[in-house]
Enzyme design. Structure first.
Site, mmCIF file in Angstrom:
data_model
loop_
_atom_site.group_PDB
_atom_site.id
_atom_site.type_symbol
_atom_site.label_atom_id
_atom_site.label_comp_id
_atom_site.label_asym_id
_atom_site.label_seq_id
_atom_site.Cartn_x
_atom_site.Cartn_y
_atom_site.Cartn_z
ATOM 1 N N ASP A 43 1.199 -7.647 2.318
ATOM 2 C CA ASP A 43 1.332 -6.210 2.056
ATOM 3 C C ASP A 43 2.793 -5.775 1.896
ATOM 4 O OD1 ASP A 43 0.896 -3.526 1.791
ATOM 5 O OD2 ASP A 43 -0.448 -3.350 3.519
ATOM 6 N N HIS A 52 0.819 -1.218 0.000
ATOM 7 C CA HIS A 52 0.000 0.000 0.000
ATOM 8 C C HIS A 52 0.852 1.267 0.000
ATOM 9 C CE1 HIS A 52 0.095 0.002 4.559
ATOM 10 N NE2 HIS A 52 0.058 1.303 4.380
ATOM 11 N N SER A 111 3.883 2.301 8.534
ATOM 12 C CA SER A 111 3.714 1.305 7.489
ATOM 13 C C SER A 111 5.038 1.083 6.779
ATOM 14 C CB SER A 111 2.674 1.755 6.476
ATOM 15 O OG SER A 111 1.427 1.378 6.918
HETATM 16 N N1 ARG Z 1 -4.662 0.576 7.539
HETATM 17 C C1 ARG Z 1 -3.361 0.613 6.964
HETATM 18 C C2 ARG Z 1 -2.783 2.019 7.024
HETATM 19 O O1 ARG Z 1 -3.295 2.831 7.743
HETATM 20 C C3 ARG Z 1 -3.371 0.074 5.565
HETATM 21 C C4 ARG Z 1 -4.046 0.928 4.556
HETATM 22 C C5 ARG Z 1 -4.009 0.442 3.148
HETATM 23 N N2 ARG Z 1 -4.908 -0.673 2.893
HETATM 24 C C6 ARG Z 1 -6.203 -0.554 2.541
HETATM 25 N N3 ARG Z 1 -6.912 -1.640 2.401
HETATM 26 N N4 ARG Z 1 -6.808 0.609 2.350
HETATM 27 O O2 ARG Z 1 -2.184 2.600 6.181
HETATM 28 N N1 GLU Z 2 -1.221 1.448 7.588
HETATM 29 C C1 GLU Z 2 -0.610 2.474 8.367
HETATM 30 C C2 GLU Z 2 0.409 3.281 7.591
HETATM 31 O O1 GLU Z 2 0.279 3.477 6.435
HETATM 32 C C3 GLU Z 2 -0.041 1.867 9.575
HETATM 33 C C4 GLU Z 2 -1.151 1.501 10.425
HETATM 34 C C5 GLU Z 2 -1.254 2.406 11.582
HETATM 35 O O2 GLU Z 2 -1.880 3.482 11.475
HETATM 36 O O3 GLU Z 2 -0.679 2.002 12.596
HETATM 37 O O4 GLU Z 2 1.321 3.824 8.136
#
Ligand code: ARG
Ligand code: GLU
Length: 721
Positions: free
Chosen positions: A223, A87, A656
């Site tokens: 990921d 991502h 991330s």
């Molecule tokens: N929750 C994770 C972050 O905050 C992954 C986001 C990307 N993945 C998604 N399915 N939108 O970045």
């Molecule tokens: N998916 C998040 C990022 O892009 C990390 C998840 C979080 O917020 O801890 O940094």
């Protein structure tokens, strides 16, 4: 009694080691030796603080990088190969994708260095050194100064420090406030500009579970994506050139195949973006009860519309997948955050704390003078912020970041403005060229039909959900002319406007002249965006700015008083996009009554989720075959291929792609998410439920080797069996 207590307190102060006690916290690399290493070693870490951060020898920090500004990545080979999240590389993968080469759907693997794809604009940044510069920043700052004088002095000191630090080298330097401006650190960085895409699994692996599983444990997302840093012949940063050579890093992470089990030490080393751990109850109240509910509501609508469009058309899926991922990511987090704050009773707890603190302040004349006004003033300021903040956020959610034609139309203002004074032909030419270039990017991912639906829905919601006094005049005019039914004007608008069609837009810009300005001034999208901004500038932003900056100043004193009140505690600073260390251990959790989640998942779980009818759970055939024939290579634990694991490391957005490191300092995973029950950790960490989610590095190796047939990439890695 009193003297005894005092003596006891003194003993505590002298003998209590200044070591942190909990797993919570995002710690400063430079201060690991002072505050953390002892506890880290107690928890199993076998290396020293110098192995993490040092300016004297190659160490882990030399292999950790800020990836493209919003993510973290780490170097995993002596030839500049880096791993980050899928991502995080998503934007790049998407840019190289089209219906013919759909790397999002099919994945991408360079089978040789020549096939790696360049990414103009993408940079990765290494930290060279950091230092506490508080004294220098505060030089010449006196108690008598007004707030403005103080800021001015601090800013000029910081500029001076920055300048000196970057003198005579190719580094960049910046100074950041910590602890709400109670302390300042200098960071010296080196950025590389030639970063090439090496590999990415298909979305059915890299984004497996999609937005359905996002923020959710148990998780089965692969990921990750791979890039390579290139440098000039001198190993220094250089613009893209085919003559550049793979960057030779000072350090790269060895990769461990040993695996993980519950209780094992883990450390996350990366760039957390921002947290608010020390804010007053009023702030949490604003986020939970004013901001989040409004934002959740409007995003729900947007996502519904975009989802339906993506499901109806393959091209729209490509065009909107990144946008939708962004929209739904925060949306879902806010929902989890509100639930977590409710469960932890964070507002009540903060209120209790504040009343105890008030008692303590009131017990001493000097404290009353210094701190007595903070909390009452917060109360006044937040009552204003509770109104202004949602207005500002909601308005941008509708206009600049909502209806795309409206947001995009604003770009043309810089060109139109050039016709007001004496037109400068050269400037006009450049402005036109810039607009045409930005149009390519915009329209590549634009579907007018979808945008029209957004327009109708969002215009309606703006009218319904903001009090009339917060609605821009031009909007009110349009609303009354269509009697509140925006679908009546939408067709004509989208058929005619230059902002909804690439051909019309290019023709318009190509022949743009003085008379075009009057045509532009009749375009409804353009009128709206100008008027909304004028309205905010007049009625919202100045006051919002004043209130926010006064709050910032209060925050500094509020932080000081919290530290003074609880002298024995070691405080970690809020995240501020600087490099931090979090540590803890692999740990499951109880998600709700009667449900305990184990800390790891395997490919078996992917097969259980498999459902070709659901886009997010459509497992690629090849992976199914590998599973059926149990062609796992050495990437197994207890006979299955591990996929993800959780630990109680304190992380947030920006983490991330961060390396997850074991007791030996070897890479065991790549951080990519948090579990939903604990996402309120940006405001309050919950030891029993706050968990970071990481990709098990063995799954990445398995995919590269067995699934993609790009096993040659493993040859350059240092793999520890
Ligand atoms: N929750 C994770 C972050 O905050 C992954 C986001 C990307 N993945 C998604 N399915 N939108 O970045
Ligand atoms: N998916 C998040 C990022 O892009 C990390 C998840 C979080 O917020 O801890 O940094």
């Amino acid at each position: 009694m009193k003297t005894k207590l005092l003596a006891f307190a003194l003993t505590l102060m002298i003998f209590a080691a200044p070591f942190s006690r909990a797993d919570e916290g995002m710690w400063i690399p430079l201060l690991i030796e002072k505050y953390n290493i002892k506890l880290m070693q107690e928890k199993g870490f076998k290396l020293s603080a110098e192995d993490i951060y040092s300016v004297n020898k190659a160490c882990m920090k030399d292999a950790v990088l800020s990836f493209g500004g919003g993510c973290t990545g780490e170097v995993i080979s002596p030839d500049g190969l880096l791993i980050t999240n899928h991502h995080c590389g998503y934007g790049q993968i998407q840019k190289h994708s089209s219906l013919e080469h759909d790397y999002l759907t099919d994945g991408f693997w360079a089978m040789s260095r020549e096939e790696e794809l360049s990414n103009p604009g993408l940079t990765v940044t290494f930290l060279k050194s950091m230092a506490d510069v508080t004294d220098k920043v505060m030089e010449g700052v006196t108690k008598e100064m007004t707030a403005e004088e103080r800021d001015k002095k601090i800013n000029s000191n910081m500029a001076e420090i920055r300048k000196k630090a970057a003198e005579g080298n190719n580094y960049s330097a910046f100074v950041r406030p910590f602890y709400m401006g109670n302390q300042y650190f200098l960071f010296v960085n080196e950025s590389f500009r030639d970063v090439r895409l090496v590999g990415a699994p298909p979305s059915s692996i890299g984004k497996f579970g999609g937005d359905t599983d996002n923020w959710i444990w148990p998780r089965h997302t692969g990921d990750f994506s791979l890039f390579r840093i290139y440098a000039g012949k001198d190993n220094k940063p250089a613009d893209y050139s085919k003559d550049n050579i793979p960057y030779k890093p000072l350090y790269h992470f060895p990769i461990s195949l040993k695996g993980v089990k519950e209780g094992d030490f883990t450390m996350v080393f990366g760039y957390p973006g921002s947290t608010s751990e020390y804010v007053p109850s009023y702030h949490v109240d604003m986020v939970k009860n004013y901001l989040n509910p409004k934002m959740i509501e409007i995003r729900t609508k947007k996502i519904d519309i975009i989802d339906a469009a993506m499901n109806s058309d393959k091209l729209i899926r490509i065009q909107y997948s990144a946008k939708k991922a962004g929209l739904s990511n925060s949306w879902k987090k806010w929902i989890g955050e509100n639930q977590g704050l409710e469960r932890m009773k964070t507002i009540d707890k903060k209120r209790e704390f504040e009343s105890k603190l008030t008692e303590w302040i009131n017990a001493d004349k000097e404290r009353i003078d210094k701190y007595g006004k903070i909390l009452p003033r917060y109360a006044e300021l937040y009552s204003k912020l509770n109104e202004l903040n949602p207005v500002s956020s909601y308005t941008s959610e509708v206009f600049s970041g909502g209806v795309e034609a409206i947001g995009f139309s604003r770009n043309i203002k810089s060109l139109a403005d050039l016709y007001n004074a004496t037109p400068d032909a050269e400037k006009i030419k450049t402005a036109k060229a810039n607009l045409l270039a930005s149009a390519d990017g915009f329209f590549k991912n634009y579907d007018a039909g979808t945008d029209k639906k957004l327009f109708i829905a969002l215009m309606t919601m703006y009218g319904e959900n903001l009090a009339p006094e917060w609605q821009a005049p031009e909007y009110l005019k349009i609303k009354s002319s269509c009697k509140g039914d925006f679908s009546k004007i939408a067709d004509k608008l989208y058929d005619k406007s230059v902002f909804t069609d690439q051909v019309r837009f290019k023709a318009f810009i190509g022949s743009f002249n003085k008379s075009s300005v009057s045509k532009l001034n009749k375009d409804l999208f353009y009128l709206l965006i100008l008027d909304v901004n004028k309205f905010l500038d007049a009625n919202v932003r100045p006051e919002l700015g004043r209130v926010s900056s006064e709050i910032q100043k209060l925050n500094r004193d509020f932080m000081t008083v919290q530290m003074e009140y609880d002298k024995a505690r070691v405080f970690y600073p809020d995240a501020n996009s600087t490099l931090r260390v979090s540590y803890g251990s692999i740990k499951g959790y109880e998600s709700r009554d009667g449900v305990y989640f184990k800390p790891y998942t395997t490919v078996k779980g992917i097969m259980e989720k498999d459902n070709p009818a659901i886009y997010d759970y459509d497992v690629p055939e090849k992976l199914k075959t590998l599973y059926r024939t149990r062609d796992f290579g050495p990437y197994t634990q207890d006979g299955e291929v591990p996929v993800c694991f959780i630990a109680n490391n304190h992380t947030t957005g920006g983490n991330s792609g961060s390396p997850v490191i074991n007791a030996d300092g070897h890479l065991i995973g790549v951080n990519f998410d948090r579990a939903w029950e604990g996402v309120a950790s940006d405001i309050a960490f919950n030891p029993s439920q706050s968990r970071n989610i990481s990709l098990d590095i063995r799954y990445a190796l398995f995919i590269i080797d067995k699934f993609a047939g790009a096993g040659y990439l493993l040859n350059e890695m240092t793999i520890v069996k």
